[in-house]
Design an enzyme around this catalytic site. Structure first.
Site, PDB file in Angstrom:
ATOM      1  CD  GLU A 262     -21.619 -41.385  42.222  1.00 49.76           C
ATOM      2  OE1 GLU A 262     -21.770 -41.756  42.323  1.00 49.76           O
ATOM      3  OE2 GLU A 262     -21.497 -40.630  43.110  1.00 49.76           O
ATOM      4  CE  LYS A 326     -21.500 -46.386  44.965  1.00 50.50           C
ATOM      5  NZ  LYS A 326     -22.184 -45.572  45.388  1.00 50.50           N
ATOM      6  CB  CYS A 384     -19.788 -42.574  45.649  1.00 49.47           C
ATOM      7  SG  CYS A 384     -21.379 -42.486  46.763  1.00 49.47           S
TER       8      CYS A 384
END
Length: 653
Positions: A262, A326, A384
């Site tokens: 990430e 995300k 994440c």
């Protein structure tokens, strides 16, 4: 007093056993016995306040499991210990309410319906609460068994809640054994044997299918770059060069796909960009190698006011084959609700940031390497801690992916147990969907997890600020190209929902047995009175045109585009409106109950009215991934106010 101290000590000891069961202490067998002493304390005839002992157990378990929160707030939030310690205490205190409620519900129902076996009542109660209680950092008791595939295969039917169920059932059986209730012990033994037998069978079947499936060789880069070095401008070129050099090495070793963590790309990618930057640009991502690359980057355009935390896939020609933003952002770390209206927070918390939120999941199309038997492959990206949400995995399952890849930056937490806890929770996504999972983590733990939930390869978690000499590392491994197809991926939390329905049935029977059945007409009156009060007050204080927006906010649905300013204004007014309305609803029900029947105050009815207005619409229509804590805390406060109002007239007319 002495007996109470002993009970408190037992509850605290149970909490210690629970956090020692988790990563990275990993004394996993303790979970199978850790809850039994708490059940004994809760059900002891002399125990008057079972919730207190449950709370002590939960406080200790969460305190030991989330100790890293204090360091995280101090180190990266730049908060002094005087500020970080209270935040930590509030967090673990809130999460401890699961155990407090478990203890209270277990004792309450057991006293009124002693004929219900504890080996059924205890796991049904715990799993129901684990289903409905939201956390900022979600976890479940099943985390303790993540490294032991035999016990977790049932997750393809039930999700992690099934593993939590069998753990609590075994603990309840230990308690039942001390009471000579051997039929309950035998029933739990049969259930455990079935779960483990199913596990052994499915490991064999899934392993055989995985062995026969086409393979893809994936390389993972873990550059071990400290969190403060990632965005230092003068280090951007060298950080990128580190990833490129490691990628070239992986290409030479035969990688078909390379994965970076990430936000590993230290520059911005344009959202409309269709190709990698040119060779003449220092921002070129794939310099020195040609293998397809999946990586994390901030992306931006001239439309969105804030950048996105994204994952991109470049094919062997350097074309952008996929972009994923995300969806589940960390509050105050990655977004601030109504940031435009609360910019003053930046003054007190300099490191808060605000990113745009993705709204859809996607799969990346990936061409199988020459000679492979695989058809075009669908890769499901997760960024994440999206990989710890079962609901997020189920959303991906609908797109029929063949492989899951999680890119993460856990450098925020240093060399603590958090990266290992994160990985332990992610293991369940592999079992739930029967897909291999690849994790690329900036400072570890990077890993390969196969579709049985077995951890096949992993790196260590490092802290570059403690150990600046920590060298970068890589992983290279084969993953199977399989089809996502499980019962859990289709039916979701049906098992948890069934437990909740059974618990509600037990609770209603218990109230009836105590001579206080729920007065459903009062629940309806309370819910209607609160709904009318909310609509009326919003119309008066904000405007009639904003009543619909108020209900959108209450049900946690997505607000319409361009309404952020008025939504913030309406949301601010909703706080006192809800508080006053909840109190009034309780008072109204108390008055009605007193005049009509002279019965006891309608406490449960007032609370159920709050549930009907605040919880049920949000569960049915809302988008709650990662944001449930605010809903539950708000509902708890409203419920307490309503209960306070319902208790005002205690004497019959």
């Amino acid at each position: 007093m002495k007996l109470r101290l002993i009970k408190a000590g037992v509850a605290l000891a149970c909490g210690v056993l629970l956090f020692l069961s988790c990563a990275d202490f990993d004394i996993w067998p303790l979970t199978w016995i850790a809850v039994a002493p708490l059940i004994a304390v809760v059900l002891h005839p002399s125990t008057k306040r079972p919730a207190v002992y449950g709370f002590l157990c939960g406080l200790t378990a969460n305190g030991g499991g989330f100790y890293w929160i204090v360091g995280f707030l101090q180190r990266f939030g730049h908060l002094p210990i005087a500020a970080s310690a209270p935040i930590f205490a509030l967090l673990i205190g809130y999460q401890a309410t699961t155990f407090a409620l478990f203890a209270w519900v277990l004792r309450r129902i057991h006293d009124r319906l002693p004929q219900i076996p504890v080996v059924i009542l205890a796991p049904v109660s715990y799993v129901s609460l684990e289903l409905v209680m939201p956390f900022i950092f979600p976890w479940y008791l099943a985390i303790t068994q993540a490294w032991h595939p035999l016990a977790i295969q049932v997750a393809e039917l039930t999700g992690p809640l099934g593993v939590s169920f069998i753990l609590v059932m075994v603990n309840a059986a230990i308690y039942a054994a001390t009471k000579k209730q051997m039929r309950q012990v035998a029933g739990a033994a049969v259930a455990m044997a079935l779960v483990l037998g199913f596990g052994a069978l499915r490991i064999h079947q899934v392993s055989a299918a995985r062995d026969a499936a086409p393979k893809l060789k994936v390389g993972v880069v873990q550059a071990n770059i400290g969190i403060h070095e990632k965005w230092v401008p003068y280090m951007a070129t060298s950080n990128l060069a580190t990833h490129q050099a490691l990628s070239k090495k992986l290409e030479e070793e035969g990688a078909d796909l390379i994965v970076w963590p990430e936000s590993s790309y230290p520059f911005f990618f344009e959202r409309s960009q269709k190709h990698d930057w040119p060779e003449t640009s220092p921002q070129e991502a794939r310099r020195g190698f040609h293998t397809p690359l999946l990586f994390g980057s901030l992306t931006a355009d001239r439309i969105a006011p804030y950048p996105y935390n994204s994952a991109l896939l470049l094919d062997k020609e350097g074309d952008v084959r996929g972009l994923f933003d995300k969806n589940i952002l960390m509050v105050f770390g990655e977004y601030v609700p109504f940031y435009e209206q609360m910019r003053w927070l930046k003054k007190y918390i300099p490191d808060i940031s605000n990113w745009s939120r993705g709204t859809d999941v996607t799969v990346f199309p990936f061409d199988a390497p020459p000679g492979s038997a695989a058809k075009p492959i669908k890769i499901a990206p997760m960024i994440c801690y999206e990989d710890i949400f079962p609901s997020f995995g189920r959303r991906l399952a609908k797109l029929e992916p063949n492989l899951m890849i999680n890119i993460t930056n856990d450098a925020w937490f240093g060399r603590t147990s958090e990266p290992y806890e994160h990985m332990a929770l992610s293991v369940y996504r592999a079992v739930e969907l029967r897909l291999d999972l690849v994790r690329a983590v900036n400072t570890g733990v990077s890993a390969f997890i196969d579709s049985t939930g077995k951890l096949t390869k992993k790196t260590a978690s490092v802290d570059p600020e403690e150990k600046p000499s920590a060298p970068p590392t890589t992983l290279l491994g084969e993953v199977a190209v399989q089809q996502a197809s499980t019962i859990y991926g289709t039916v979701g939390e049906a098992f948890g929902g069934l437990c909740l329905v059974v618990l509600c049935y037990f609770a209603l029977r218990a109230r009836a047995a105590a001579g206080s059945p729920v007065r459903w007409p009062l629940v309806l009156v309370g819910a209607l009175s609160l709904a009318v009060f909310i609509s009326l007050m919003v119309a008066i204080l904000v405007g009639p045109s904003q009543v619909e927006l108020a209900w959108i906010l209450l049900s946690h649905r997505k607000i319409p585009a361009g309404t952020a300013e008025i939504a913030f204004h309406t949301g601010v007014w909703l706080i006192p409106i809800l508080a006053i309305g909840s109190l009034i609803a309780g008072l109204v029900l108390a008055r009605i109950a007193r005049r009509a029947t002279g019965a006891a105050p309608p406490v449960i009815e007032s609370v159920l009215a709050i549930v009907a207005i605040m919880i049920i619409p949000a569960v049915l229509f809302g988008t709650l991934e990662g944001e449930q804590a605010g809903l539950v805390i708000g509902a708890l406060i409203a419920g307490l106010l309503s209960r306070f109002g319902a208790n005002r007239w205690r004497q019959p007319a």
